[in-house]
Structures are given as C-alpha cells and as structure tokens.
Design a protein around this motif. Sequence first.
Motif, short mmCIF file in Angstrom:
data_model
loop_
_atom_site.label_atom_id
_atom_site.label_comp_id
_atom_site.label_asym_id
_atom_site.label_seq_id
_atom_site.Cartn_x
_atom_site.Cartn_y
_atom_site.Cartn_z
N VAL A 180 -54.67 -0.09 7.13
CA VAL A 180 -55.26 0.51 8.32
C VAL A 180 -54.36 1.62 8.87
CG1 VAL A 180 -55.86 0.07 10.73
CG2 VAL A 180 -56.66 -1.48 8.95
N THR A 263 -61.25 -5.68 0.79
CA THR A 263 -60.39 -4.82 1.60
C THR A 263 -61.00 -3.44 1.77
OG1 THR A 263 -58.45 -6.02 0.76
CG2 THR A 263 -58.06 -3.91 1.83
N LEU A 267 -62.07 -1.69 5.31
CA LEU A 267 -61.63 -0.36 5.77
C LEU A 267 -62.82 0.54 6.05
CD1 LEU A 267 -58.64 0.26 3.31
CD2 LEU A 267 -58.53 -0.46 5.70
N GLY A 273 -62.02 3.90 5.87
CA GLY A 273 -61.99 3.79 4.42
C GLY A 273 -62.60 5.01 3.79
#
Length: 331
Positions: A180, A263, A267, A273
């Motif tokens: 992050v 993951t 994101l 992301g």
Amino acid sequence: MPDTPRTDALEKGEAPNAARSIFPGQDRFVADAEDVELLKVDEFVDDVDPAGFWKSAWQEIRTKPVFIISMILLIIILAIVAFPGLFAHQDPQYANLEDSLLSPSSAHWFGTDLQGHDIYSRVIYGARDSVLVGILTTLAVVIVGGLLGVFAGFYGGWLDSLISRLADIFFAIPLILAAVVTMQMISARTVYTVVLVLAIFSWPQIARIARSSAISARNEEFVDASRSLGSSRLRTLFTHVIPNSLGPVIVISTISLGVFIVTEATLSYLGIGLPSTAVSWGIDIAAGQQLLREGQPILFYPAAALAITVLVFMMLGDVLRDALDPKARTR
C-alpha cells in the motif's frame, strides 16, 4: 569340543534330508534346497526400474479426487486467461448508460453494472490481469528468493548470514502494508509495477524454505559422492542440491500464488493497484460494494470468481504438500 550328531554326519558326507532328524529326540529337519519351493512372498520383480521421488509423487496424486478437480478447474482458468474471447463475446470496456443495472438475461448473463458494462464479460476478462499478477509474481519470487535461499543454505558462512539477515528485515514488513505504501508513491501503475512491488516484499518466505531444503540436501550421501567424483561445488549445486530442494518450494509457491492474486485484488479494491481503466476483479468488487445496499448483487460475481480461483490454487498446494512431503507420505 565334543562332536555332535550333526558334525558326525557332515564329516561322513551324509547330507541331512527332510525325512529324518540329525538331532535325536528333536523335531528339526533339514531339507534340500531343490525340495523347497519359492514362496510368493519371496518373489521380486527385476525387470522394472525403481520409481524415483517425482515419479512416486505423481503416482500418488494422480488418482486423488481433489487433484483431479483442482487440475480441471485450473485448466479452465488458464484457458480463460489465455483466450477470454472464446468465453465472452462482448467488450468489457463497452458501456451503455441505457443498459444500466439490467437484470440477468440471455443477452447479459450476469446483468449489467451502473455504467452499463456487461458483468459476465468483465468477470471473464478480469481473470487475465489478476491471474497474470499472481503467476508473474510467483515466478519472480521463486527465481530470486529460491536462488538466494539455496546459495545461503549450500555455501553457508558469511553468505548465509548476509542473506538471512536481509531476509529477516524484509520478512518483518507486512506485505499488504508495504504494498500500500509503495504503490501510493508510484504514478504509472501497471501489471508489471504491481508484480515488482509484490516480489520485492515476498521473496523472504521462499528464501527461507529453499535455504532449509538446501541445508538438508547438502548433507546427503549423493552430494558427497558427487564431490568425491571431482564435481565442482557449483556443478553439485545445480545438478543435485537444487533439484532435490524443489519439493517444498513448489508447494509454498503454489499456495503463495493464490495469496498474490488476493493481494492484487485488495490493492485494486483500495484504488492503488491497477488503474481504473483496467479490468480487474478488485476494481469491480469496489464498484459493486457501492450498490450492495441497494440490493444489487454485482459484488458477488467478481468475488465468487476470485474465491474460486484462489481455492483452486490452495487445493492444488495441499495435494502437492501431501505428495512431496516425505513425512506426510509415510503416515
């Protein structure tokens, strides 16, 4: 030492037979070898080569229902990733506000979202970026972390200390938190930047597993035999140590692949992301959450696709763990 009936018989050249005992008063008989039939328990097969480690593992897992189901689903997922146009015929980027929030029908199997996108097409095309991030990250982590761990475990000394301390530093940083913070500092976010960030903070786990496997393999007799035959340490490493250290690495990497997919979706769900113009399960989950309170089940379609994909890799990892772990195979 006094002579016994047996020694007397042998000295006289008398071969004991099964009809009488050479020990008077005892029910013990000696039969000729020609009179004894070979029992089935004594039979052995000498025309078949012994199965190696990988062949034995394959023979064990290929008949398990969990492995068969997970492989069928995995083949379907990979086919969707490689050829999404064969499964969905509508453009996932095409939006028509007149078709906003349509119910499932023959034209739109899962309905449409707020902008009028076909949800089914976005679920199919969304698999490409999500699974691609997982596969590329896993390959990067296995290559970098696996090699570092094997070198540390095989050579030891200062190299082992340096790599181990470096791995401890990265291992202490939470993956989600590190991703992050790092992704917020990157302006041009693509699949490859996500892969790079995840690989940087994920290699220590594979490195630890590879290091332990290399330490165990370097103490085996075949390594001593290779070096006694004149093989260099580098040749022994790549010929014997690395192949015999792949089992645990493959198991962990299979399970980690599902973690990387989750993951990436996390994101993208947080908006840091993949870019908003991309087609990703995480982006669609974030968009569907806003309509969940209004009774629109848009959220569940990409979430179900994400859950099934991760479950397939987890199931495959469990089967491989049972087959490649010698302790589990003996239970």
